[in-house]
Motif scaffolding. Structure first.
Motif, PDB file in Angstrom:
ATOM      1  N   SER A 352       0.726  -1.104  -0.456  1.00 18.87           N
ATOM      2  CA  SER A 352       0.050   0.030  -0.143  1.00 18.87           C
ATOM      3  C   SER A 352       0.414   1.380  -0.143  1.00 18.87           C
ATOM      4  O   SER A 352       0.535   2.335  -0.311  1.00 18.87           O
ATOM      5  CB  SER A 352      -1.149   0.744   1.125  1.00 18.87           C
ATOM      6  N   ALA A 353       2.018   1.276   0.686  1.00 15.88           N
ATOM      7  CA  ALA A 353       3.134   2.581   0.522  1.00 15.88           C
ATOM      8  C   ALA A 353       3.410   2.526  -1.329  1.00 15.88           C
ATOM      9  O   ALA A 353       3.855   4.140  -1.034  1.00 15.88           O
ATOM     10  CB  ALA A 353       4.637   2.206   1.419  1.00 15.88           C
ATOM     11  N   ALA A 354       3.114   2.259  -1.779  1.00 17.11           N
ATOM     12  CA  ALA A 354       3.336   2.802  -3.503  1.00 17.11           C
ATOM     13  C   ALA A 354       2.280   3.547  -3.261  1.00 17.11           C
ATOM     14  O   ALA A 354       1.667   3.070  -4.248  1.00 17.11           O
ATOM     15  CB  ALA A 354       3.386   1.463  -4.354  1.00 17.11           C
ATOM     16  N   THR A 355       2.864   4.677  -3.511  1.00 17.89           N
ATOM     17  CA  THR A 355       2.056   5.620  -3.578  1.00 17.89           C
ATOM     18  C   THR A 355       2.651   6.830  -5.507  1.00 17.89           C
ATOM     19  O   THR A 355       1.888   7.343  -5.375  1.00 17.89           O
ATOM     20  CB  THR A 355       1.778   6.942  -2.834  1.00 17.89           C
ATOM     21  N   MET A 356       2.940   5.829  -6.014  1.00 19.67           N
ATOM     22  CA  MET A 356       3.452   6.118  -7.192  1.00 19.67           C
ATOM     23  C   MET A 356       3.525   5.547  -8.412  1.00 19.67           C
ATOM     24  O   MET A 356       4.085   4.098  -8.217  1.00 19.67           O
ATOM     25  CB  MET A 356       5.224   7.277  -6.991  1.00 19.67           C
ATOM     26  N   PRO A 357       4.412   5.372  -9.686  1.00 19.00           N
ATOM     27  CA  PRO A 357       3.554   4.722 -10.865  1.00 19.00           C
ATOM     28  C   PRO A 357       4.733   3.374 -10.441  1.00 19.00           C
ATOM     29  O   PRO A 357       5.183   2.659 -10.677  1.00 19.00           O
ATOM     30  CB  PRO A 357       3.702   5.571 -11.842  1.00 19.00           C
ATOM     31  N   HIS A 358       6.587   4.977  -9.944  1.00 20.29           N
ATOM     32  CA  HIS A 358       7.319   3.461 -10.005  1.00 20.29           C
ATOM     33  C   HIS A 358       8.023   2.369  -9.025  1.00 20.29           C
ATOM     34  O   HIS A 358       8.382   1.613  -9.064  1.00 20.29           O
ATOM     35  CB  HIS A 358       8.993   4.693 -10.505  1.00 20.29           C
ATOM     36  N   ALA A 359       6.922   3.336  -8.155  1.00 20.00           N
ATOM     37  CA  ALA A 359       7.051   2.435  -6.619  1.00 20.00           C
ATOM     38  C   ALA A 359       6.535   0.970  -7.475  1.00 20.00           C
ATOM     39  O   ALA A 359       6.845  -0.224  -7.185  1.00 20.00           O
ATOM     40  CB  ALA A 359       6.095   2.839  -5.751  1.00 20.00           C
ATOM     41  N   THR A 360       5.118   1.322  -7.656  1.00 13.37           N
ATOM     42  CA  THR A 360       3.898  -0.230  -8.252  1.00 13.37           C
ATOM     43  C   THR A 360       5.320  -1.309  -9.516  1.00 13.37           C
ATOM     44  O   THR A 360       5.083  -2.021  -9.315  1.00 13.37           O
ATOM     45  CB  THR A 360       2.911   0.276  -8.931  1.00 13.37           C
ATOM     46  N   ALA A 361       6.142  -0.281 -10.519  1.00 13.34           N
ATOM     47  CA  ALA A 361       7.027  -1.016 -11.172  1.00 13.34           C
ATOM     48  C   ALA A 361       7.763  -1.567 -10.663  1.00 13.34           C
ATOM     49  O   ALA A 361       7.861  -3.024 -11.097  1.00 13.34           O
ATOM     50  CB  ALA A 361       7.164   0.017 -12.515  1.00 13.34           C
ATOM     51  N   ALA A 362       8.218  -1.212  -9.888  1.00 15.09           N
ATOM     52  CA  ALA A 362       9.107  -1.871  -8.917  1.00 15.09           C
ATOM     53  C   ALA A 362       8.928  -3.275  -8.144  1.00 15.09           C
ATOM     54  O   ALA A 362       9.562  -4.087  -7.605  1.00 15.09           O
ATOM     55  CB  ALA A 362       9.806  -0.973  -7.594  1.00 15.09           C
ATOM     56  N   ALA A 363       7.988  -3.178  -8.216  1.00 12.08           N
ATOM     57  CA  ALA A 363       7.377  -4.438  -6.628  1.00 12.08           C
ATOM     58  C   ALA A 363       6.756  -5.513  -7.810  1.00 12.08           C
ATOM     59  O   ALA A 363       6.753  -6.508  -7.810  1.00 12.08           O
ATOM     60  CB  ALA A 363       5.516  -3.698  -6.367  1.00 12.08           C
TER      61      ALA A 363
END
Length: 478
Positions: A352-363
């Motif tokens: 849930s702490a992924a609040t930006m697209p790059h964070a989700t991409a890394a996940a």
């Protein structure tokens, strides 16, 4: 006619707070405003807490607020800023607030909890960490490693623990790890106040463009972390950060590279879980294998390596192997690629702490298919191109309602993933995602956007996700 500015007493020691009229602007829900108010009351200040939100929203913080505090909720009053001796600003308050301007015109110092902490504890060795992504994990891993040498080492800042919460019990020479947001750094009245013995910039990626006029302005606040450093201090730069630097820091510089270091750069190369220190001033430390942890993803290997380097920069470069070994057992953080459950062969992960697209991409890069992604939320004026490029393992996307979700849906068009939603109820989204994920697959909750609208913040959102998973899987749904 503006009120004439008057001289306010300086704050250089806690005794200076006694009798001061202090206004805390923004009680908030993350602990910073609460800790500031409690600290000021504890040291004899006459405290006013003012917040645009009301008692219903602020209930969790108000329940912990003790002592003689005047509350002004649902509004701000100019008098509380013009007549105050000190204003403590919450990071969520825009710097251009007219009430802050009233304070400045009246000569009232405007601080945040970080600057007040440093004024009162200028000699505490601070290790500061910022970045668009990875700062919480890096700071927490650094704190975990440091306790090998300093069992009383403290961790605070943007990680929801204000340093004012532990300021009164700091011992001489106790290291303090501070995770700092761009807003906290930008709010420092004098960035040199920070004086980090070790300063870390993990990365600079598009973020908060709803609050900043440009990426250059956003990066400038991040780079304030190096202000006040001296020649004996250490500055660590993550991959891709150096091009943003206009004025190199005075500190000795190490770079952390995902792969090969650029020619002429000292620092560390990280490749397949192996760290290699490259520094002409030191003997080659050899290849150090990062310890097994419960963290997922290549980006988290970089975070662990950076934490080990930062610890070694404080306790001595020769201690790098011990710093690496000290990371064994570090379990990661809640709401950051947190393994929640395994149900009917499905691995369920809370990011849930992924609040930006790059964070989700890394996940997404941390897992192989079949993969179901729950994403969406409110917009920070960011583009979702980076997320589209990372979608190759994703079979299904379940969208949450929000102002960013239309942009996300457009970016997903033609990706080949089955798309459901948007849902304005998280429980319904989780039910759909569970039904769509086959045994052996992963259900990843990594929104890539803020939580505002449906939730107060990303931590509440993550807690709601875990509760929905618990309820649905216990009931045997879907």
């Amino acid at each position: 006619m503006p009120r004439a500015a008057r001289q306010r007493p300086a704050v250089a020691a806690v005794r200076d707070l006694r009798g001061m009229r202090a206004t805390v602007m923004g009680l908030g829900l993350h602990g910073g405003g609460l800790a500031a108010a409690q600290f000021l009351v504890r040291h004899g200040a006459r405290v006013t807490v003012t917040d645009l939100r009301d008692e219903t929203v602020l209930g969790p913080s108000l329940d912990q607020l003790a002592g003689p505090v005047r509350l002004v909720l649902g509004r701000h009053e100019e008098h509380d800023f013009a007549a105050a001796d000190l204003v403590i600003k919450n990071p969520g308050v825009p710097a251009g607030s007219r009430f802050l301007n009233v304070a400045r015109q009246a000569g009232t110092p405007v601080e945040n909890d970080i600057s007040l902490f440093r004024r009162l504890h200028p000699d505490s060795p601070v290790l500061a960490v910022t970045g668009s992504k990875g700062k919480s994990t890096t700071a927490s891993a650094l704190h975990h490693a440091l306790r090998r040498w300093h069992p009383g080492a403290c961790l605070g800042g943007n990680i929801t623990v204000s340093p004012l919460a532990f300021a009164d019990r700091l011992g001489p020479g106790t290291p303090v790890v501070l995770e700092l947001s761009s807003w906290q750094l930008g709010d420092l009245p004098d960035p040199a106040l920070l004086h980090a013995r070790v300063a870390v910039l993990t990365n600079i990626l598009p973020d908060h463009q709803d609050r900043y006029p440009s990426m250059r302005a956003y990066a400038a606040d991040k780079l304030r972390i190096f202000a006040g450093q001296r020649a004996a201090d250490r500055a660590l730069f993550g991959a891709g950060t150096w091009p943003w630097v206009e004025q190199p820091p005075r500190a000795r510089v190490w770079h952390v590279a995902d792969g090969r270091l650029p020619d002429g750069c000292a620092g560390a190369e990280v490749d397949n879980g192996v760290l290699r220190l490259r520094d002409p001033a030191l003997d080659d430390a050899g290849a150090l294998t990062l310890p097994a942890t419960r963290l997922y993803g290549r980006h988290n290997l970089l975070n662990l390596a950076t934490a080990a380097l930062a610890a070694a920069a404080l306790v001595g470069e020769r201690e790098l192997p011990a710093a690496v070994a000290a990371l064994a057992g570090f379990g990661g953080l809640e709401h950051r690629l947190e393994s929640v459950a395994r149900w009917r062969g499905i691995h369920i992960v809370n990011d849930s702490a992924a609040t930006m697209p790059h964070a989700t991409a890394a996940a997404l890069a941390a897992f192989s298919g079949p993969l179901t992604l729950i994403a969406g939320g409110n917009d920070k004026q960011l583009e979702f191109g980076a997320l589209r490029a990372a979608l190759h393992p994703v079979a299904t996307v379940v969208l949450l309602a929000g102002t960013a979700t239309g942009k996300l849906a457009a970016a997903l068009a033609g990706s080949g993933a089955a798309i459901y939603g948007p849902f304005d109820d998280l429980r319904d989204a989780v039910r759909e995602a569970l039904a769509a994920t086959p045994a052996g697959g992963t259900l990843l909750f990594s929104p890539g956007a803020t939580s505002f609208g449906m939730f107060a913040h990303e931590f509440e959102r993550g807690a709601a996700f875990k509760e929905a998973v618990r309820e649905l899987t216990t009931a045997g749904e879907p």
